[in-house]
Design an enzyme around this catalytic site. Structure first.
Site, PDB file in Angstrom:
ATOM      1  N   CYS A  45      58.327  71.389 -14.459  1.00 29.54           N
ATOM      2  CA  CYS A  45      57.709  72.500 -14.773  1.00 29.54           C
ATOM      3  C   CYS A  45      55.992  72.738 -14.054  1.00 29.54           C
ATOM      4  O   CYS A  45      55.303  73.326 -13.934  1.00 29.54           O
ATOM      5  CB  CYS A  45      58.080  73.241 -16.060  1.00 29.54           C
ATOM      6  SG  CYS A  45      57.197  75.218 -15.514  1.00 29.54           S
ATOM      7  N   ASP A  90      62.828  77.647 -12.227  1.00 32.70           N
ATOM      8  CA  ASP A  90      62.995  75.975 -13.164  1.00 32.70           C
ATOM      9  C   ASP A  90      64.968  75.863 -13.498  1.00 32.70           C
ATOM     10  O   ASP A  90      65.608  76.643 -13.855  1.00 32.70           O
ATOM     11  CB  ASP A  90      62.454  75.908 -14.212  1.00 32.70           C
ATOM     12  CG  ASP A  90      61.003  75.874 -14.340  1.00 32.70           C
ATOM     13  OD1 ASP A  90      60.164  76.516 -15.118  1.00 32.70           O
ATOM     14  OD2 ASP A  90      60.446  75.558 -13.260  1.00 32.70           O
ATOM     15  N   ASP A  91      65.531  75.029 -13.363  1.00 29.19           N
ATOM     16  CA  ASP A  91      66.943  74.162 -13.878  1.00 29.19           C
ATOM     17  C   ASP A  91      67.810  74.689 -13.634  1.00 29.19           C
ATOM     18  O   ASP A  91      68.699  75.432 -14.734  1.00 29.19           O
ATOM     19  CB  ASP A  91      66.448  74.418 -15.145  1.00 29.19           C
ATOM     20  CG  ASP A  91      65.177  73.788 -15.806  1.00 29.19           C
ATOM     21  OD1 ASP A  91      65.337  72.856 -15.902  1.00 29.19           O
ATOM     22  OD2 ASP A  91      64.540  73.823 -16.914  1.00 29.19           O
TER      23      ASP A  91
END
Length: 136
Positions: free
Chosen positions: A64, A28-29
């Protein structure tokens, strides 16, 4: 009947010898704009520089848990019923555990194709222990 059993055994043995490894990395991210990859120098070195980097990629859902549900099942968010990152929103809910988790790609690889499966890291925000993996 004996010939059929021998054929199935030999076919399974051959398949086991030629089956390919599958490695799926989900993170993620890590977007370029927000410098998400900046602290991950080893990841950039071994995967980005020696592997592959996607210049134009898409996510089924920009959150997510719903996106991981889509990756694991091959279904869109409205079909796997994970709508946000909370239990109330379907993230590792009873609906997921009782139904959709039994048909993830990992469960299919483990139960139907005899792959050894391993998972490290965050699963669906709430818990890391699942029926889909031999090791976690």
């Amino acid at each position: 009947m004996l010939i059929l059993k021998i054929f199935v055994f030999v076919t399974s043995a051959i398949y086991a010898c030629i089956a390919k490894n599958i490695i799926l990395i989900v993170a993620d991210d890590l977007d370029v704009v927000l410098d998400g990859m900046t602290p991950l120098s080893s990841t950039r070195k071994y995967i980005g520089e020696q592997g592959v980097t996607f210049k134009n990629a898409f996510a089924a859902v920009p959150i997510c848990c719903p996106n991981r549900g889509s990756i694991l099942t091959g279904r869109y968010q409205h079909n796997h019923k994970i709508f946000n990152n909370s239990l109330e929103g379907g993230c590792y809910s009873q609906t997921w555990r009782a139904g959709y988790e039994k048909n993830t790609f990992a469960t299919i690889l483990k139960n139907r194709m005899n792959y050894n499966t391993f998972y490290a890291g965050k699963y669906l925000n709430q818990i890391s222990i699942t029926i889909s993996w031999h090791q976690y």
